[in-house]
Design an enzyme around this catalytic site. Structure first.
Site, PDB file in Angstrom:
ATOM      1  N   GLU A  79     -24.796  30.987  16.560  1.00 39.88           N
ATOM      2  CA  GLU A  79     -25.634  32.154  16.302  1.00 39.88           C
ATOM      3  C   GLU A  79     -24.928  33.292  15.574  1.00 39.88           C
ATOM      4  O   GLU A  79     -25.365  34.447  15.639  1.00 39.88           O
ATOM      5  CB  GLU A  79     -26.294  32.659  17.596  1.00 39.88           C
ATOM      6  N   GLU A 124     -31.235  24.583  19.583  1.00 42.45           N
ATOM      7  CA  GLU A 124     -31.263  25.299  20.863  1.00 42.45           C
ATOM      8  C   GLU A 124     -32.646  25.906  21.025  1.00 42.45           C
ATOM      9  O   GLU A 124     -33.137  26.601  20.135  1.00 42.45           O
ATOM     10  CB  GLU A 124     -30.185  26.386  20.946  1.00 42.45           C
TER      11      GLU A 124
END
Ligand SMILES: *[C@@H]1O[C@H](CO)[C@@H](O)[C@H](O)[C@H]1NC(C)=O
Ligand SMILES: *[C@@H]1O[C@H](CO)[C@@H](O)[C@H](O)[C@H]1NC(C)=O
Ligand SMILES: *[C@@H]1O[C@H](CO)[C@@H](O)[C@H](O)[C@H]1NC(C)=O
Ligand SMILES: *[C@@H]1O[C@H](CO)[C@@H](O)[C@H](O)[C@H]1NC(C)=O
Length: 662
Positions: free
Chosen positions: A178, A253
Site C-alpha cells: 500500500e 487484499e
C-alpha cells in the site's frame, strides 16, 4: 417477468408459464479468465499472533477449518507478511535480517503457518509481501527504494530461505504494501529473482490502487516485470487501463470487515462480483484468522476468530462457509465461463468449469444492508426474491442433475443456514429453476466431493488468566516469541545468554535497535502488551536489564489502552527506570505526562526488579523489594493491558514477568 417456455421431451412437449428470468450457461461461446483461487492473509500485521499458542487439538482444528480441502474454507492461497520489525496494523513481525549481515529464517510464525497450510493442501499458492523493512536497508532513509538492489536481495533471500530451511516454494512476491510503487525497483526485483534462479516466482504489484496499470502501458519493461496486478479493496470494480494491460487481475487484499453475518454477506458478494464486475480472478481476505487481541485495530476482521489460546475457544464464523461455496467446487486452473453476470432482481452468478465436463455455478443474492464491507462505500442497489431459470448449453447440455449447497442469512431471527447440502436438483432438458430469496448463496455443481467439516465444540470462552507468570525458561523451540506477548513496537525475542549470567540465562530481549522503515506510526519507544484489555486493578512485576549505558531505559506498565496503529498515543501507567539512576512514572508511552519522578539508583548491566501496583486511581512502585514511589494519581485510562518495553530502540532484557489482576 412472466415467460412462456416449452421443454420438448421426446414426443411430449411441455409448455408452461413461469415467473422467471433466463440465464444461459454455455462454454461453447468461449471461456473467460482462469480462476486463481481464494486466499487469506496472515500478517500485515501480526494477525496470527495468538494462533500459535493454542494447544492441540484446537490449533490443528483451526488450521483444518482454514486449509484442509473439502472440509471448511479449503483456502487455495496463503499470503504472508515478510516481517520488517515494525508495526503493521495489529503488531510487529520480525525481520529475517534485523541487522546488516544478520540472517535467521526461524523468527516469527509465518514459516510455521505456511508449512501447516502446505501440509493440508500441497497445491496451495504461497505469497510473501513486505509492509516494513529494517532500518539498515534504507541507510537512514525512510524508504526501501534508496538502495534498490539491497532491498531486492533482502526480499529474495527470504524466498531462498523459505526453500532452504522450510522446503517452501514461494509462488509470488509483492513490493511494498500500500505504498507508492517504484517502477525501477520492480525491474530490479525481477532481475534479482531471475539471477537467483527464481524465474517462476511472479511479481504482484503494486498492492495498492490501479495506478500501476497506467505506468505499465507506458513502460514495456515494467509491464514485463509484473505478472499480476494486485489491487486492494477495489469495490469489485476495475479500470479500463487495467483491463487493457491484459494482465491477470487480483483483489490481493479485500474484506477487512468484522466477521459477523454482515461480514459473511460482504464476503459472499465480493467473491462473486470481483469477477463479475472487475474480472479479478482471485480475492484474498485480510485477514486469514482473527488471532490477535480484539481491542487492537480491526478486531475480529478474519474469516474466523481464534483469539483465546488460553481457553482453547475459537469460533468458526460465516465467512469460512461462504468461502467453501466456491473453493470446495472450483480449483485454481478452472476457468470462468463468459456466461456470468448479475441477476435481474439483484445478486450475481458466476460459472466455472474444469474443461473436463464439470460445472460449478455460485449464486449470491446479498442485500445492500447485509453485505456492506468496511470499504469502499457501496453504492445503493436493491435485491428482491426472484425465480431464476438456468439453461445449460454446450458441454453441460447433457447434465441431468446437480448437487446443491445452500446458505441463508436470516437477519430477522439470526437463525442462519450455512453451507448445507440440499437435495440434488434434477435438470430437465437442460433447464432448472431456482426460487431465490434475498441474502442467500447457492452452489450448483457436478462435483460430489463437498463436505461440511465439523469438530466437536471447542472449550468455552474464558478471559485471560488473572494470575499469569512466565520465567521464559520453558519455550516452544518452534517459536521465538513468548506466549501472548503482542509486540506493538520493536521485537521481543527469546534470548539465551551463553556466558554465565547467573539466574538470568533465559530471558526475553528487545532486539530492534534502530527505527525501522515503518509502515504505520510506530512509537519511539518499544512495547509489547499482554493480558486482558478490561483489566483495571493489577500488579505487574518483572526483572529488567538495561543494556545501554547512560541513555538506556525500560518500563513495565498497566492499563495500556492502545496498540496497533495507535500505539504512539497509548495511555496507561508506565513505570520507567533509567541507566542514569533515575525513575519516572508517566501516564503516556511518550513519557510527557509525568506523574512522579526521582532517583532510583538503577544502572545498565545489572538486573533490577520492578513492581507496579494500580488500585482505583492510585498507583505505587517498588524497586528491588523497596517502595520507590507511591500515591501517584492516575485518573485515566480505567483499564488496559499489561506491558513491557524500552525507552528507545535499544537492547534490553526481561525475566520473571508476572501479573496479578483483581
Ligand atoms: C469432474 O471432476 C471429477 C473429479 O475431478 C473427474 O473425475 C471427472 O472426470 C470430471 N468430469 C466429469 C464430467 O465429471
Ligand atoms: C416463482 O415461481 C412460482 C411458480 O411459478 C410463483 O408462484 C412465484 O410467485 C414466483 N416468484 C417470484 C418472486 O416471481
Ligand atoms: C551475559 O552474561 C554476562 C555475564 O553475566 C554479562 O556480562 C553479559 O552482559 C550478558 N550478555 C547479555 C547480552 O545480556
Ligand atoms: C536520565 O535519562 C532519561 C532518559 O534518557 C532522561 O529523560 C533524564 O532526563 C535523565 N535524567 C538525568 C537526571 O540525567
Amino acid at each position: 417477468m412472466a415467460s412462456y417456455f416449452c421443454i420438448i421431451l421426446g414426443f411430449l412437449s411441455l409448455c408452461m408459464y413461469i415467473h422467471a428470468e433466463f440465464y444461459v450457461i454455455d462454454d461453447l461461446i468461449g471461456l473467460g479468465r482462469r480462476f486463481d483461487g481464494i486466499g487469506g492473509l496472515s500478517g500485515g500485521g501480526a494477525t496470527s499472533r495468538l494462533l500459535v499458542n493454542y494447544e492441540e487439538p484446537y490449533r490443528s482444528q483451526i488450521l483444518d477449518y482454514l486449509f484442509k480441502p473439502n472440509f471448511g474454507a479449503s483456502l487455495q492461497i496463503l499470503k504472508v507478511e515478510i516481517g520488517g520489525d515494525a508495526q503493521t496494523t495489529d503488531g510487529t513481525e520480525p525481520s529475517h535480517m534485523h541487522y546488516e549481515g544478520d540472517e535467521n529464517y526461524f523468527r516469527g510464525y509465518e514459516w510455521w503457518l505456511m508449512k501447516e497450510a502446505k501440509k493440508r493442501n500441497p497445491d496451495i499458492t504461497l505469497i510473501g509481501l513486505p509492509w516494513a523493512f529494517p532500518y539498515w536497508l534504507g541507510k537512514g532513509q525512510s524508504t526501501p527504494y534508496h538502495v534498490r538492489d539491497i532491498t531486492a536481495s533482502y526480499v529474495v533471500s527470504w524466498i531462498i530461505g523459505a526453500k532452504q530451511y522450510h522446503d517452501l516454494d514461494i509462488n509470488y512476491v509483492g513490493i511494498w504494501n500500500e505504498k507508492k510503487f517504484d517502477g525501477d525497483y520492480i525491474k530490479v526485483l525481477r532481475h534479482t529473482l531471475d539471477k537467483a534462479g527464481l524465474p517462476d516466482v511472479g511479481i504482484i504489484a503494486a498492492d495498492g490502487n490501479w495506478d500501476i496499470s497506467v505506468a505499465m502501458e507506458l513502460d514495456p519493461h515494467l509491464n514485463g516485470a509484473v505478472e499480476i496486478i494486485g489491487v486492494h479493496y477495489p469495490g469489485t470494480n476495475t479500470t479500463p487501463e487495467a483491463l487493457s494491460t491484459q494482465k491477470t487481475l487480483w483483489s490481493s487484499e479485500d474484506y477487512s470487515t468484522f466477521n459477523n453475518d454482515v461480514g459473511g454477506g460482504c464476503w459472499a458478494r465480493i467473491l462473486n462480483q470481483n469477477y463479475v464486475n472487475g474480472r479479478m480472478t482471485s480475492t484474498i481476505s485480510w485477514n486469514l484468522v482473527a488471532s490477535y487481541y480484539q481491542d487492537l485495530s480491526f478486531g475480529g476482521d478474519g474469516l474466523m476468530t481464534a483469539e483465546e489460546p488460553w481457553s482453547g475457544n475459537y469460533v468458526v464464523e460465516s465467512p469460512i462457509w461462504i468461502t467453501a461455496h466456491t473453493t470446495q467446487f472450483a480449483k485454481p486452473g478452472w476457468r470462468y465461463l463468459q456466461t456470468i453476470g448479475h441477476l435481474s432482481h439483484g445478486g450475481s452468478y458466476v460459472a466455472l468449469t474444469d474443461g473436463k465436463g464439470n460445472l460449478t455455478v455460485v449464486i449470491e443474492t446479498m442485500t445492500h444492508e447485509h453485505s456492506t464491507c468496511i470499504r469502499p462505500p457501496l453504492p445503493p442497489y436493491s435485491v428482491s426474491p426472484q425465480n431464476a431459470t438456468f439453461s445449460l448449453k454446450g458441454s453441460f447440455a447433457t447434465v441431468t442433475e446437480l448437487q446443491l449447497w445452500y446458505s441463508k442469512f436470516e437477519f430477522q431471527h439470526s437463525k442462519h443456514t450455512l453451507f448445507k447440502k440440499l437435495q440434488t436438483v434434477k435438470v430437465y432438458a437442460g433447464f432448472l429453476t431456482l426460487s431465490l430469496d434475498v441474502d442467500e448463496v447457492y452452489t450448483l455443481t457436478t462435483l460430489t466431493t463437498g463436505q461440511k467439516g465439523q469438530y466437536t465444540d471447542p472449550p468455552n470462552s474464558s478471559p485471560f488468566p488473572k494470575k499469569y507468570l512466565d520465567d521464559f525458561n520453558v519455550r516452544n523451540p518452534a517459536f521465538d516469541e513468548a506466549p501472548y506477548f503482542a509486540d506493538q513496537t520493536g521485537v521481543f525475542e527469546y534470548f539465551q545468554n551463553l556466558t554465565d549470567p547467573g539466574p538470568h540465562v533465559f530471558t526475553l530481549r528487545q532486539v530492534v535497535t534502530q527505527r525501522p522503515i515503518a509502515w504505520a506510526n510506530d512509537a519511539d519507544q518499544t512495547i509489547s502488551v499482554i493480558g486482558d484489555h478490561s483489566w483495571e486493578d493489577v500488579t505487574v512485576s518483572c526483572d529488567v536489564l538495561i543494556e545501554t549505558t547512560n541513555s538506556g531505559g525500560v518500563f513495565i506498565a498497566a492499563r495500556v489502552d492502545k496498540g496497533g496503529e495507535s500505539v504512539r498515543e497509548a495511555m496507561g501507567i508506565f513505570f520507567w527506570v533509567f541507566a542514569n539512576g533515575t525513575y519516572r512514572v508517566t501516564n503516556d508511552i511518550g513519557g510527557k505526562m509525568v506523574r512522579a519522578e526521582g532517583l532510583s539508583g538503577t544502572n545498565a548491566g545489572k538486573w533490577h526488579t520492578l513492581t507496579l501496583t494500580v488500585k482505583g486511581q492510585w498507583a505505587y512502585g517498588i524497586l528491588n523489594g523497596y517502595p520507590l514511589w507511591e500515591n501517584a494519581v492516575i485518573l485515566n485510562p480505567k483499564n488496559g493491558w499489561a506491558a513491557i518495553g524500552t525507552y528507545s530502540f535499544e537492547y534490553a532484557q526481561f525475566d520473571n514477568f508476572q501479573v496479578l489482576a483483581d
